[in-house]
Design a protein around this motif. Structure first.
Motif: not given
Length: 169
Positions: A47-48, A121, A144, A76, A42
């Motif tokens: 963003h992950v 995240a 996720i 996310v 991440g």
């Protein structure tokens, strides 16, 4: 699992190995050892992604897991408190993860696998509860999955044809 394609080349990604498993296959000549690495990556800014790497050596498995994770990045939806925009239950297999929005100062209240995903995240305030299976791999994928399906108030308002104030009321 619906995944948003994100260009990973412009992101500063950090990775975390959640678990490494040793898998043994018994064959005629003896035992074959292989390793499976579950890796979460991440950028700490919404963003992950996670990936599974399998190889005969641990470093190779981690590298493959990292490559798989960068290919499966999701975005996310975060609010002004660095929390999620609304409560949601992410599901994968028999694992379910309840994700609850939290006010500023709560911190990350989560178990090991879900905590790794939330930290990478960029979520600072969240409460999670693992329901059903406690399998680390399925809990990571369920977390996720839940994070990827979150919607911002703007998206919900546009979908319903209303203003953001009407949706928040």
């Amino acid at each position: 699992m619906k995944r948003t394609v994100v260009d990973a080349s412009q992101l500063e990604l950090t990775d975390k190995v959640v678990t490494i498993k040793r898998v043994t296959k018994v064959v005629k000549g003896g035992r074959n050892m292989k390793f499976t690495a579950l890796v979460v990556v991440g950028d700490g800014n919404g963003h992950v992604g996670c990936g599974l790497g399998k190889a005969t050596e641990i470093p190779d498995a981690i590298r493959k897991g990292k490559e798989a994770a960068t290919k499966s990045l999701v975005t996310v939806a975060l609010d002004e408190n660095n929390s999620i925009t609304h409560d949601f239950v992410g599901k994968f297999g028999s694992a379910e993860v309840l994700l609850k929005k939290s006010p500023e100062g709560t911190g990350i209240i989560a178990g090991g696998p879900a905590r790794s995903v939330c930290e990478l995240a960029g979520i600072k305030n969240i409460r999670t509860k693992s329901l059903g299976s406690n399998n680390k791999q399925n809990v990571v994928f369920a977390t996720i999955n839940g994070l990827s399906k979150l919607k911002t108030p703007e998206e919900v308002a546009k979908m319903r044809g209303k203003s953001v104030e009407e949706v928040n009321a």
